[in-house]
Scaffold this active site. Structure first.
Site, PDB file in Angstrom:
ATOM      1  CG  ASP A  13      -1.724  -1.243   1.383  1.00  0.00           C
ATOM      2  OD1 ASP A  13      -2.255  -1.733   0.377  1.00  0.00           O
ATOM      3  OD2 ASP A  13      -1.789  -1.767   2.518  1.00  0.00           O
ATOM      4  CE  LYS A  16       3.230  -2.175  -4.504  1.00  0.00           C
ATOM      5  NZ  LYS A  16       2.812  -2.001  -3.113  1.00  0.00           N
ATOM      6  N   GLY A  40      -4.393  -4.420  -4.443  1.00  0.00           N
ATOM      7  CA  GLY A  40      -5.401  -3.499  -4.962  1.00  0.00           C
ATOM      8  C   GLY A  40      -4.707  -2.248  -5.445  1.00  0.00           C
ATOM      9  CG  HIS A  41      -1.968  -2.040  -7.823  1.00  0.00           C
ATOM     10  ND1 HIS A  41      -1.154  -2.819  -8.595  1.00  0.00           N
ATOM     11  CD2 HIS A  41      -1.517  -2.173  -6.553  1.00  0.00           C
ATOM     12  CE1 HIS A  41      -0.228  -3.389  -7.816  1.00  0.00           C
ATOM     13  NE2 HIS A  41      -0.443  -3.022  -6.582  1.00  0.00           N
ATOM     14  CD  GLN A 224       0.731  -8.744  -2.422  1.00  0.00           C
ATOM     15  OE1 GLN A 224       1.466  -9.327  -3.189  1.00  0.00           O
ATOM     16  NE2 GLN A 224      -0.540  -8.565  -2.703  1.00  0.00           N
TER      17      GLN A 224
END
Ligand code: IMP
Length: 430
Positions: A13, A16, A40-41, A224
């Protein structure tokens, strides 16, 4: 042209997507190499918000091909939902632009059921997983009992799924006292997914090599973070894959000489979701100020699970560890603006462990639970920095904060973000 890796330097988180977004415009391939839909992006393009869990987020840039490598575990139902969602919004997600490694493993409903059952059985000792079946799918991979992307091409695919689910039914019933899953129904369902996903199955390693040999650029998009790595993270409170830079080599099928840049992304503070040690965690009002209320998309609540994240001061001992483990060449600092108004600021520069002070981790992350942070205190700033674009726009205290990070990490900062929008970033002199 070589590979650039973007890797999380903390517990995931880190934001990125900000760097991916910036560099994907110039990439020919954007690759996910590890993890699954536990990631989750969030990508914002104009007024459009894309939430992606499996498809590489760089796909929103026209001109890129997205690949999902052998190091990933794929829930086909989720993947198809993402493909459909992106197509509905006008993005080209045809098999020409999106490839799935034949060697990536498939997540089955039995993996989801086992993830939940084992977390519940662990009770107070639970890992706090995302319950997406990640651990059980990687367990099957290591046990050589998994079903892979390439199996979708086989005539007996449904039979393979049936057998895999039946094998897990025995565990679910006999060990966890659960109801068995409908293996036949699942096999049929998966046959349907396979029919749609077959055209996407590819030799991802070859695709990547072809682009590299033709002088193209590859961006490896980490999921991650370093401290969640199954070997080098805060075991057992980790994910089951290798999100570190080394994971790119096995996760895509490339050699180390192809990589020339490894960008580590870290927030200006520390966050963690799930259980496990976090020496600089703050449970009071400062922790709350870092977390935000949840009213904004960028507040500290999980993209995948919605769980509030644990927040604390930046841990420079762990950041140095991430530099070492990944061979980071430069850093991106995200959410510097969130520190505005906090005075004084603290950063962890060493640990006290068994009566001694250490400026490196005494025994890798294993001793973290018994380590106490030693803080350096810095003056904060009150000036709104969300409009800053150059280093000179930042107040001296904010510059001092970045200088300390650079000095302690031993690698330069590429840019620092000061707000959620694409242009809200301060690019630092190399
Ligand atoms: P799993 O990957 O679902 O097995 O979860 C293992 C640990 O990794 C838990 O602490 C999760 O909260 C954490 N985790 C997994 N994926 C992410 C992520 O994308 N961001 C942050 N934490 C994650």
């Amino acid at each position: 042209m070589p590979i650039t890796i973007i890797v999380g330097a903390q517990w995931g988180d880190e934001g990125k997507g900000r760097v991916t977004d910036l560099l994907a415009a110039e990439a020919d391939i954007v690759a996910r190499y590890s993890g699954g839909d536990n990631a989750g992006h969030t990508v914002t393009v104009g007024s459009e918000i894309f939430k992606l869990h499996l498809v590489p987020s760089g796909i929103v840039q026209p001109g890129t091909v997205g690949v999902m490598g052998a190091g990933m575990v794929i829930n086909p139902k989720k993947l198809l939902a993402e493909i459909d969602g992106l197509a509905e919004r006008g993005l080209d997600v045809s098999p020409d632009r999106l490839k799935l490694s034949a060697a990536a493993h498939l997540i089955l409903p039995s993996h989801l059921a086992l993830d939940g059952a084992s977390e519940e059985a662990l009770g107070a000792g639970a890992i706090g997983t995302t319950r997406r079946g990640i651990g059980p799918a990687y367990t099957d991979r290591a046990a050589r009992a998994g079903v892979r992307g390439g199996d979708m091409l086989a005539d007996d695919f449904a039979q393979r799924v049936y057998q895999a689910v039946e094998a897990k039914n025995r565990v679910l019933v006999e060990i966890y006292g659960r109801e068995p899953l409908d293996a036949e129904g699942i096999a049929d369902e998966y046959e349907g997914y396979a029919r749609r996903l077959r055209p996407y199955v590819a030799d991802v390693s070859r695709e990547v090599h072809q682009v590299l040999r033709a002088g193209g650029r590859v961006l490896a998009e980490g999921a991650q973070g370093t401290l969640l790595d199954v070997s080098h993270g805060t075991y057992p409170f980790v994910t089951s894959s290798s999100p570190i830079a080394g994971g790119v080599l096995t996760g895509l099928g490339v050699g180390p000489k192809e990589v020339d840049r490894v960008i580590g992304v870290t927030k200006a503070f520390q966050t963690r979701v799930g259980e496990g040690p976090m020496p600089t965690e703050l449970t009071g009002s400062v922790g709350q100020a870092l977390r935000g209320t949840g009213a904004n998309l960028w507040d500290e609540y999980g993209t995948t699970t919605g769980r509030p994240r644990r927040c604390g001061w930046l841990d420079l001992v762990l950041l140095r560890y991430a530099v070492r483990i990944n061979g980071l060449t430069d850093l991106v600092i995200t959410k510097l603006d969130v520190l505005t108004g906090l005075d004084p600021l603290r950063v962890c520069v060493a640990y006290r462990y068994q009566g001694q002070e250490w400026d490196d981790l005494p025994f890798g992350p294993n001793a973290l639970a018994e380590s106490e942070p030693v803080y350096a205190e810095l003056a904060g700033w009150t000036k709104d920095i969300t409009g800053a674009r150059e280093e000179a726009d930042l107040p001296p205290a904010a510059r001092g904060y970045l200088d300390l990070i650079e000095e302690r990490a031993g690698v330069p900062i590429f840019f620092a973000s000061v707000g959620p929008e694409r242009e809200q970033a301060v690019h630092l002199a190399p």
